[in-house]
Scaffold this motif. Structure first.
Motif, PDB file in Angstrom:
ATOM      1  N   LEU A  70       0.828  -1.401  -0.136  1.00 49.82           N
ATOM      2  CA  LEU A  70       0.015   0.003  -0.111  1.00 49.82           C
ATOM      3  C   LEU A  70       0.767   1.257   0.107  1.00 49.82           C
ATOM      4  N   HIS A  71       1.854   1.450   0.741  1.00 51.04           N
ATOM      5  CA  HIS A  71       2.868   2.386   0.654  1.00 51.04           C
ATOM      6  C   HIS A  71       3.527   2.610  -0.545  1.00 51.04           C
ATOM      7  N   ILE A  72       3.982   1.559  -1.293  1.00 48.97           N
ATOM      8  CA  ILE A  72       4.441   1.802  -2.669  1.00 48.97           C
ATOM      9  C   ILE A  72       3.278   2.341  -3.727  1.00 48.97           C
ATOM     10  N   GLU A  73       2.124   1.975  -3.685  1.00 53.48           N
ATOM     11  CA  GLU A  73       0.914   2.386  -4.346  1.00 53.48           C
ATOM     12  C   GLU A  73       0.619   3.718  -4.071  1.00 53.48           C
ATOM     13  N   CYS A  74       0.606   4.199  -2.738  1.00 54.14           N
ATOM     14  CA  CYS A  74       0.603   5.492  -2.237  1.00 54.14           C
ATOM     15  C   CYS A  74       1.693   6.345  -2.931  1.00 54.14           C
ATOM     16  N   SER A  75       2.961   5.791  -2.628  1.00 55.34           N
ATOM     17  CA  SER A  75       3.829   6.672  -3.102  1.00 55.34           C
ATOM     18  C   SER A  75       3.886   6.992  -4.766  1.00 55.34           C
ATOM     19  N   GLU A  76       3.497   5.905  -5.321  1.00 56.28           N
ATOM     20  CA  GLU A  76       3.352   6.007  -6.948  1.00 56.28           C
ATOM     21  C   GLU A  76       2.262   7.114  -7.310  1.00 56.28           C
ATOM     22  N   LEU A  77       1.098   7.233  -6.631  1.00 58.07           N
ATOM     23  CA  LEU A  77       0.199   8.124  -6.710  1.00 58.07           C
ATOM     24  C   LEU A  77       1.009   9.562  -6.516  1.00 58.07           C
ATOM     25  N   LEU A  90      -3.054  14.069  -6.429  1.00 53.90           N
ATOM     26  CA  LEU A  90      -2.606  14.284  -4.986  1.00 53.90           C
ATOM     27  C   LEU A  90      -3.637  14.222  -3.876  1.00 53.90           C
ATOM     28  N   GLU A  91      -4.818  14.461  -4.187  1.00 51.80           N
ATOM     29  CA  GLU A  91      -5.719  14.390  -3.127  1.00 51.80           C
ATOM     30  C   GLU A  91      -6.050  12.913  -2.999  1.00 51.80           C
ATOM     31  N   ARG A  92      -6.057  12.009  -4.079  1.00 45.35           N
ATOM     32  CA  ARG A  92      -6.115  10.627  -3.961  1.00 45.35           C
ATOM     33  C   ARG A  92      -5.089   9.965  -2.875  1.00 45.35           C
ATOM     34  N   GLY A  93      -4.052  10.501  -3.264  1.00 46.68           N
ATOM     35  CA  GLY A  93      -2.626  10.138  -2.343  1.00 46.68           C
ATOM     36  C   GLY A  93      -2.842  10.666  -1.006  1.00 46.68           C
ATOM     37  N   LEU A  94      -3.510  11.733  -0.681  1.00 49.78           N
ATOM     38  CA  LEU A  94      -3.683  12.276   0.631  1.00 49.78           C
ATOM     39  C   LEU A  94      -4.828  11.259   1.340  1.00 49.78           C
ATOM     40  N   LYS A  95      -5.802  11.006   0.767  1.00 48.58           N
ATOM     41  CA  LYS A  95      -6.954  10.123   1.374  1.00 48.58           C
ATOM     42  C   LYS A  95      -6.294   8.706   1.720  1.00 48.58           C
ATOM     43  N   MET A  96      -5.616   8.401   0.765  1.00 44.09           N
ATOM     44  CA  MET A  96      -4.839   6.876   0.856  1.00 44.09           C
ATOM     45  C   MET A  96      -3.871   7.109   2.195  1.00 44.09           C
ATOM     46  N   ALA A  97      -3.042   8.150   2.073  1.00 40.26           N
ATOM     47  CA  ALA A  97      -2.193   8.125   3.107  1.00 40.26           C
ATOM     48  C   ALA A  97      -2.763   8.390   4.449  1.00 40.26           C
ATOM     49  N   ILE A  98      -3.890   8.987   4.686  1.00 41.93           N
ATOM     50  CA  ILE A  98      -4.561   9.201   5.888  1.00 41.93           C
ATOM     51  C   ILE A  98      -5.089   7.979   6.317  1.00 41.93           C
ATOM     52  N   LYS A  99      -5.733   7.211   5.457  1.00 41.11           N
ATOM     53  CA  LYS A  99      -6.439   6.012   5.811  1.00 41.11           C
ATOM     54  C   LYS A  99      -5.623   4.967   6.245  1.00 41.11           C
ATOM     55  N   HIS A 114       2.124   8.924   7.694  1.00 44.25           N
ATOM     56  CA  HIS A 114       2.126  10.227   7.965  1.00 44.25           C
ATOM     57  C   HIS A 114       3.392  10.789   7.246  1.00 44.25           C
ATOM     58  N   ASP A 115       4.377  10.198   6.839  1.00 41.83           N
ATOM     59  CA  ASP A 115       5.483  10.623   6.254  1.00 41.83           C
ATOM     60  C   ASP A 115       5.135  11.033   4.765  1.00 41.83           C
ATOM     61  N   LEU A 116       4.136  10.184   4.128  1.00 46.74           N
ATOM     62  CA  LEU A 116       3.732  10.552   2.862  1.00 46.74           C
ATOM     63  C   LEU A 116       2.709  12.139   2.968  1.00 46.74           C
ATOM     64  N   VAL A 117       2.083  12.233   3.939  1.00 48.35           N
ATOM     65  CA  VAL A 117       1.245  13.327   4.205  1.00 48.35           C
ATOM     66  C   VAL A 117       2.113  14.638   4.167  1.00 48.35           C
ATOM     67  N   LEU A 118       3.125  14.414   4.995  1.00 47.52           N
ATOM     68  CA  LEU A 118       4.203  15.484   4.778  1.00 47.52           C
ATOM     69  C   LEU A 118       4.681  15.973   3.298  1.00 47.52           C
ATOM     70  N   THR A 119       5.210  14.682   2.635  1.00 49.26           N
ATOM     71  CA  THR A 119       5.431  14.886   1.202  1.00 49.26           C
ATOM     72  C   THR A 119       4.206  15.461   0.474  1.00 49.26           C
ATOM     73  N   ILE A 120       2.918  15.149   0.549  1.00 48.88           N
ATOM     74  CA  ILE A 120       1.876  15.707  -0.131  1.00 48.88           C
ATOM     75  C   ILE A 120       1.698  17.054  -0.068  1.00 48.88           C
TER      76      ILE A 120
END
Length: 457
Positions: free
Chosen positions: A93-100, A120-129, A133-139
Motif C-alpha cells: 500500500l505504501h508503494i501504491e500511495c508513493s506511486e500516486l 494528489l488528493e487521492r494520495g492524501l486520502k490513501m495516506a491518511i487512511k 504520516h511521512d507521505l502526508v508531509l510529502t503531499i
C-alpha cells in the motif's frame, strides 16, 4: 551494493522480458547498452570477461565497466514501471500511495493542474487512511511547491505540524533500541541536514517578521529588514526570491510604482520562482504598470504571464483585463468582459461588487441613464446583502455614485465640493485607505471628481 544478477533474480521471467521491451523503446537497436541488457536477461550465467568479449570482442576493461554501470542504472530506473508484489500488505500500500504522489508530481510539472490535484488528493486520502504520516508531509510539500491550495493549504498547517511531530515521536520510541548496533552511523548526514534546517528556519523567521511589518503598515521597518536580510542570505536562492517578493509588496503598498518596476527589471526571469511567487511577482509588476498608465505593457504581462501561470484564476484576470479596456476607453469590451465573468466572482465579495461598480462607471461614461438607474438600485440591494463582507470603500463610494446619478437630472441640488464622504475617501481616513493591490484599480473618489469636472465643462 546489489549486482545486476541479484536485481534480475528478484524478477519473474515475464518481468525480465518487460524490462528489455521497455529498454528497446529508450535505446536504438544498435546500442551497446541494449545489447548488454539483453545478454544479462537471456544468458545470466556468463562472467564479466565473457560479456565484454561479446560486446567489445576483447576482455573486460574500463569501457565495459562504465557500460555495465549504465546498464544497472537503467534497470533500476525501469524497475519503477514494474508492479511489485510484496508479502507485507502495508509495504504494498505504501508503494501504491508513493506511486500516486509521483504521478501527481510528474503531471503537475507539465502544468496539468486539475488532474495533478486530483491524484494528489487521492494520495492524501490513501495516506491518511493507512497512517502514512511521512507521505502526508510529502503531499503538503508537493502542494506548496506547485501552489495547489485545494489539497492542503496554510489553514491546515497547525494540525499538520501536530500530526507529523506525534508521528515522529511514535516512530522513534517504537524503533529505538539501546542495543550494541555497530552499523555505521549516518549522523554526519543528519548533522548537515540539521544545519541546513536551522539556516532555513532562521531565514523564514526573518521573512515572517518582514511580512508582519508589512501587515502593520510599518513599511520603512519592513524595507530596512529586507535590506539587512539580503546581505545575510545573498547566496540562498529561496530566501532571495522571498525577499524580492516582499520588497515588491512594500513598493506597491507605498505606491512607489516606478521603483517597483526597477526591482522587477533586476529579475525578470520567473523560472526560478515557485508558481505562487511567480504569480505574485507578475501581479505586482502588472499593478505597477497599470497605475503608471503603461496599459499595453500591462496587457502583455496579463496575457503572457498571469493567464498562463494560473489559469484557475481566469475570472480575476478577466477583471484586470476589463479595467485595462476601461482605461483605454473600450467601453463595450469592458462590459462584455464584466458580464462574462461576474457570476464566477460571487465567492469573492469585493471583486464581485467591484465588477458592479465598474459596470456603473461604464454606464456613466456612456450616459446610459435608463440602465444606470436600474443598476444603481440593483447594486444597493447587493451591498445590503454583503453588508458585513464588503469593503467600506465600496459602501461609501456607492452612496456617492447614487448621488451622482441623481445629479444627472438635477445638478443644482448636488454639491460635492464639501461632501464629507468624498473627503473621507480622498483623505483615506482610518479604515478607508486605498490599496493599489486590490479590486479598486481606479480610485472611486478620483473617478467621481474627474466625472464631475466633465459635467461642469
Amino acid at each position: 551494493m546489489e549486482s545486476i544478477h541479484q536485481l534480475l533474480d528478484a524478477c519473474s521471467l515475464p518481468e525480465k522480458t518487460q524490462l528489455v521491451e521497455f529498454a528497446k523503446i529508450k535505446n536504438p537497436p544498435s546500442s551497446k547498452k541494449l545489447r548488454l541488457m539483453k545478454l544479462f536477461v537471456s544468458q545470466p550465467g556468463l562472467s564479466d570477461t565473457e560479456y565484454a568479449q561479446k560486446i567489445y570482442n576483447k576482455p573486460e576493461g574500463a569501457a565495459y565497466f562504465q557500460l555495465k554501470k549504465r546498464v544497472k542504472d537503467e534497470f533500476e530506473e525501469l524497475f519503477l514501471l514494474l508492479k511489485p508484489t510484496c508479502a507485507k500488505k502495508e509495504n504494498q500500500l505504501h508503494i501504491e500511495c508513493s506511486e500516486l504522489l509521483l504521478k501527481s508530481e510528474l503531471i503537475l510539472a507539465r502544468g496539468i493542474r486539475a488532474e495533478g490535484s486530483k491524484l494528489l488528493e487521492r494520495g492524501l486520502k490513501m495516506a491518511i487512511k493507512n497512517g502514512f504520516h511521512d507521505l502526508v508531509l510529502t503531499i503538503y510539500s508537493t502542494a506548496a511547491r506547485f501552489g495547489i491550495c485545494e489539497v492542503l493549504n496554510n489553514n491546515d498547517l497547525p494540525e499538520l505540524e501536530i500530526a507529523i511531530k506525534s508521528h515522529l515521536q511514535l516512530l522513534v520510541r517504537k524503533n529505538y533500541k539501546n542495543t550494541e548496533d555497530h552499523k555505521e552511523s549516518k549522523n554526519q548526514y543528519l548533522k548537515t541536514m540539521i544545519q541546513q534546517l536551522d539556516h532555513s528556519r532562521n531565514s523564514w523567521l526573518l521573512i515572517d517578521d518582514i511580512n508582519q511589518s508589512i501587515q502593520h503598515k510599518e513599511y520603512e521597518t519592513a524595507l530596512y529588514q529586507v535590506n539587512e536580510a539580503e546581505v545575510i542570505y545573498s547566496s540562498q536562492t529561496n530566501a532571495k526570491n522571498e525577499l524580492l517578493i516582499a520588497k515588491m509588496s512594500i513598493r506597491l503598498a507605498k505606491r512607489e510604482f516606478s521603483r517597483l518596476i526597477d526591482e522587477c527589471t533586476e529579475a525578470l526571469d520567473t523560472e526560478s520562482l515557485s508558481q505562487e511567487n511567480a504569480v505574485t511577482y507578475s501581479l505586482n509588476y502588472w499593478h505597477a504598470l497599470f497605475h503608471l498608465d503603461k496599459t499595453e505593457e500591462a496587457y502583455q504581462i496579463l496575457r503572457k504571464k498571469l493567464m498562463k501561470l494560473d489559469p484557475s484564476q481566469q475570472p480575476k484576470w478577466s477583471y484586470l483585463e476589463a479595467y485595462i479596456n476601461f482605461k483605454l476607453g473600450n467601453l463595450k469590451t469592458t462590459l462584455k468582459l464584466i458580464h462574462a465573468n461576474q457570476k464566477s466572482m460571487k465567492s469573492i465579495p469585493d471583486y464581485f461588487l467591484g465588477s458592479k461598480m465598474l459596470e456603473i462607471m461604464v454606464l456613466f461614461d456612456q450616459n446610459d441613464q435608463d440602465w444606470l438607474e436600474y443598476k444603481i438600485e440593483n447594486l444597493r440591494k447587493l451591498i445590503s446583502r454583503y453588508k458585513f463582507r464588503a469593503s467600506r470603500r465600496i459602501h461609501l463610494a456607492y452612496q456617492l455614485f447614487a448621488r451622482l446619478q441623481k445629479s444627472l437630472f438635477k445638478p443644482e441640488q448636488c454639491d460635492f465640493s464639501r461632501d464629507p464622504i468624498l473627503l473621507d475617501l480622498l483623505q483615506e481616513k482610518e479604515g478607508l485607505e486605498w490599496n493599489p493591490n486590490s479590486f479598486e484599480l481606479i480610485r472611486y473618489d478620483s473617478w467621481i471628481i474627474s466625472n464631475l469636472k466633465r459635467q461642469i465643462s
